[in-house]
Design an enzyme around this catalytic site. Structure first.
Site, short mmCIF file in Angstrom:
data_model
loop_
_atom_site.label_atom_id
_atom_site.label_comp_id
_atom_site.label_asym_id
_atom_site.label_seq_id
_atom_site.Cartn_x
_atom_site.Cartn_y
_atom_site.Cartn_z
N LYS A 1 0.94 -1.29 0.27
CA LYS A 1 -0.15 -0.08 0.04
C LYS A 1 0.81 1.46 0.00
CE LYS A 1 -0.41 -0.51 4.95
NZ LYS A 1 -1.01 -0.58 6.16
N TYR B 1 14.06 30.85 2.17
CA TYR B 1 12.97 31.73 2.62
C TYR B 1 13.03 32.30 3.75
CZ TYR B 1 10.11 30.21 -1.53
OH TYR B 1 9.70 29.88 -2.78
C1 LIG Z 1 -0.25 -1.38 6.94
C2 LIG Z 1 -0.62 -2.63 7.34
C3 LIG Z 1 0.25 -3.90 7.62
C4 LIG Z 1 1.75 -3.82 7.45
O1 LIG Z 1 2.20 -2.89 8.68
P1 LIG Z 1 3.60 -2.94 8.68
O2 LIG Z 1 3.69 -2.60 10.18
O3 LIG Z 1 4.30 -1.91 7.79
O4 LIG Z 1 4.23 -4.25 8.75
C5 LIG Z 1 -0.32 -4.72 8.10
N1 LIG Z 1 -1.63 -5.10 8.37
C6 LIG Z 1 -2.54 -4.15 8.16
C7 LIG Z 1 -4.03 -4.14 8.46
C8 LIG Z 1 -2.27 -2.77 7.78
O5 LIG Z 1 -2.87 -1.86 7.81
#
Ligand SMILES: *Cc1c(COP(=O)(O)O)cnc(C)c1O
Length: 764
Positions: free
Chosen positions: A430, A655
């Site tokens: 993601k 800036y």
């Molecule tokens: C983002 C997410 C993960 C992965 O999390 P990490 O801590 O980066 O391993 C796993 N399960 C869910 C439901 C998530 O939202």
């Protein structure tokens, strides 16, 4: 009738065909080829032109009824609005044609029963049956939708249509069976034809929903507007050409086939004199369906004027038939303008089209007057700078991300070594794979044998599919019901985020794959573990294939005793739920509980899958991650020196006079800024970059696209040199964790914000 989003979409094909359809209806009522050849006329008016009214129903189904199935609340109000609009048009048309109807003797034996039959089924003038049919058909679909899902409603509509067929084109067969004949004749006392809102309209309204499915709401291109080009330094050009037919061509082939079948069907029925009426054919349904899909793929923008004009052509053309006949008699041109069917039709077409366009113009003027100021069009599509076809030599960009694929492989193997056999990695890709680039990362993971992926939303899943990623893609978050068809189309697996949401998924009637999230204490998403009966109910939803069930541990990263106790409670609660389900005979499978920290701290809870994110990218979130040293960071962030200059004491840089040189200072400008994901506060928190293996402090305020560094102590730095913001240079290294610490956040945030403007370069 349309929402803003839809108004901007490419519905030009539909709008053009609406005009054609209206003119085809006029052909039905004038038989243009009658004086040429009766078979040709039959083909033109009783076969080809029969597509037009179903097409109008489909448009309504697509734009109005889709919302009833996929958007629930807003759908009902849209439906009401449209029904009101249809009723007003119908009422106005009734009044308009009242004098003509009286003149033609339509209302001679008007009993209350007759009037009702006309009003509801037959129409008060010959073409006006369309309005009550649309109103009745929509009402039927709406009522059914309250109890049944789209599949079942489609099934019922198809049955009604078949029932109608045997009172229409196939009545010759029906008549041969006395009982059937009696039944239909009884029905014909209620309505003159089965071509009405009860038998014809529902099927095409529903087909409009199906045909429009993949095109409703945001189209795919809106989703996929910012895909980065992946430049591989090794193994370039592995893109495979698509061998299958493009979908629009496939639709065109199916359209051609079904239309030929429908033509054959119609001429056969005509030959055997089986037709009582000639509005309904078996093959009309596929013909209309594929025509609609072809029209949707026409890349033309919508033309509201054509939409309005076609409606008015439909309503007004019978009046013009009367006008032309009258005028021809007065001018002694009957032979030319009436008896020559082709000229007669052309005259009707010209007058109706002119009137339609005038009405469209008038309504446009009227609309302009009531448009509120500030009604700005929504800009949905965003052009990307790095289109696939812009060739940039790897490493010549102003700033970029480097991905060490060997490190990725190392991390995959390390995590796998900590897991029991049979437990599969379902990596979280993601947020563009935490800024690494979802497509290149998923491709490399696939190459390493990974078959399952997690993303946050449908758009991310679609992007992976379009990049050719196979296997299971689980969407961890919420997807709007209007996008359910996309889930189906791209074979994405949706998380059941709570029970009401499960009902919406069920209500769509679409065959969908889901995983059930169980809320065991995080209280974010999922059905509460205290309600196993709700979870069991999801397994009963026939259209949902429940391939998995999972929970998310909210404190598994912390070694604190209270966090450990809480995590144990969450894990137990999850097992209790699955136990209860099993006892109740649920065939549940596909269990998963662990994200990165879960895998490292609670490997005993590894089930069918685990969902590592940050660990896979080899980034330890500070000291807290056990075995953090065993992981290797995949990503480096680099930028080039854009310019160099020397400041005199007292001169400022950047800036807001934030930085003032105390003595003569040599500075370099790096071509990277906060728009690329560099946290703006970094300069005030002691941030550094590496250049030629040495640290150089960031000075002044980080700009959107540029960052200033002090290189006073460093020698031999020139324009175009490379600075490392995250990663190693010489013996030095700056980790994402260090950056996150300086900015009081976690590595996940730093990485996932690395911008879409950066190219990714893979190396092995
Ligand atoms: C983002 C997410 C993960 C992965 O999390 P990490 O801590 O980066 O391993 C796993 N399960 C869910 C439901 C998530 O939202």
């Amino acid at each position: 009738m349309e929402t803003k989003t839809q108004a901007q979409k490419n519905y030009g094909g539909l709008d053009l065909f609406r005009m054609a359809a209206a003119l085809l209806v006029a052909a039905i009522h004038t038989s243009p080829l009658a004086s040429v050849n009766s078979s040709a006329d039959f083909f033109f008016t009783r076969v080809l032109a029969r597509i037009s009214v179903p097409f109008f129903f489909m448009v309504t189904g697509h734009f109005v009824l889709s919302a009833v199935f996929f958007q629930m609340n807003s759908g009902t109000s849209r439906l009401k609005k449209h029904l009101l609009r249809l009723s007003v048009l119908y009422a106005a048309s009734i009044l308009l044609y009242l004098p003509l109807g009286i003149y033609a003797g339509h209302y001679k034996n008007l009993t209350p029963g007759n009037a009702l039959r006309m009003l509801i089924f037959d129409g008060t003038f010959y073409h006006l049956w369309y309005f009550p049919a649309c109103i009745l058909g929509m009402s039927i679909i709406y009522v059914l939708s309250r109890f049944l899902n789209l599949r079942d409603v489609t099934f019922i509509s198809a049955l009604l249509y078949i029932l109608g067929l045997f009172g229409d084109s196939y009545f010759g067969l029906t008549e041969k069976v006395p009982a059937m004949s009696a039944m239909y004749n009884a029905m014909f006392r209620l309505f003159s034809y089965t071509r009405n809102g009860l038998f014809l309209a529902p099927l095409f309204l529903v087909l409009g929903i199906w045909a429009g499915h993949s095109f409703t709401s945001l189209s795919d291109t809106d989703f996929l507007d910012n895909g980065p080009a992946v430049l591989k330094s090794a193994a370039p050009g592995k893109n495979r050409p698509a061998l299958s037919l493009p979908p629009s061509l496939r639709d065109a082939v199916f359209l051609l086939l079904s239309f030929c079948a429908m033509t054959a069907e119609a001429f056969t029925l005509r030959f055997f004199k089986l037709q009582r009426h000639d509005s309904m054919y078996f093959f009309l349904a596929p013909t209309a369906f594929f025509l609609y899909r072809c029209l949707l793929s026409v890349p033309r923008s919508s033309r509201k004027a054509l939409r309005t004009a076609s409606t008015w052509i439909y309503i007004l053309h019978p009046a013009f038939i009367v006008v032309i006949r009258g005028a021809a008699r007065l001018l002694h041109l009957t032979n030319l303008l009436v008896n020559n069917s082709l000229l007669h039709y052309l005259a009707v077409v010209c007058l109706s089209t002119a009137a339609g366009l005038v009405m469209a113009h008038l309504s446009n003027q009227l609309a302009k007057k009531i448009v509120l100021p500030g009604n700005m069009p929504l800009c949905l599509s965003k052009k990307t700078f790095f289109g696939e076809n812009i060739a940039i030599c790897p490493g010549t960009e102003r700033a970029w991300i480097e991905l060490n694929i060997n490190a990725l492989e190392h991390n995959v193997r390390f995590l796998q070594s900590r897991l029991p056999v049979g437990c599969r990695l379902m990596p979280a890709v993601k947020a563009d794979a935490y800024g690494h680039g979802a497509v290149p990362i998923a491709k490399e993971l696939s190459r390493l044998g990974i078959r399952d992926f997690c993303v946050a939303c449908a758009a991310e899943g679609i992007r992976l599919r379009q990049a050719g990623i196979k296997g299971q893609i689980l969407i961890l978050g919420y997807t709007h019901p209007s996008q359910f068809p996309l889930l189906h189309r791209y074979r994405l697996t949706q998380t059941v985020v709570d029970y009401p949401y499960a009902e919406k998924l069920w209500h769509s009637g679409l065959k969908l794959h889901v995983h059930i999230a169980v809320d065991t204490g995080m209280h974010r998403l999922g059905i509460r573990c205290e309600s196993p009966e709700q979870i069991a109910a999801v397994y009963q939803m026939k259209n949902l294939s429940t391939d998995g069930i999972f929970t998310h541990l909210s404190a598994c990263d912390s070694p604190a005793p209270e966090c450990r106790a809480f995590t144990q409670k969450q894990i137990q609660a999850f097992y209790q739920v699955t136990e209860t389900l099993r006892k109740n005979g649920c065939r549940c499978r596909g269990f998963h509980l662990l994200s990165s920290y879960g895998i490292l701290n609670y490997p005993e809870a590894a089930e069918d899958y685990v969902r590592p994110g940050i660990a896979l990218y080899g980034v330890s979130g500070g000291e807290k991650m056990p075995f953090g040293d065993s992981l290797q960071p995949v990503l480096s962030l680099k930028a080039r020196v854009a310019s160099l200059r020397t400041l005199q004491p007292g001169e400022s840089a950047g800036y807001g006079l934030d930085y003032i040189a105390a003595q003569e200072t040599r500075i370099a400008v790096l071509a990277i800024g906060y728009a690329d994901g560099l946290p703006r506060e970094l300069s005030s928190r002691g941030g550094n970059v590496l250049i030629n293996g040495k640290k150089a402090p960031i000075i002044g305020r980080i700009c959107m696209d540029q960052t200033l560094i002090d290189i006073s102590g460093l020698s031999r730095i020139s324009q175009g040199d490379i600075a490392v913001i995250i990663g190693a240079s010489g013996t030095q290294e700056i980790t994402a964790a260090e950056l996150a610490g300086q900015c009081s956040t976690i590595t996940n945030e730093i990485l996932s914000r690395l911008g879409a403007r950066l190219n990714r370069i893979l190396f092995w």
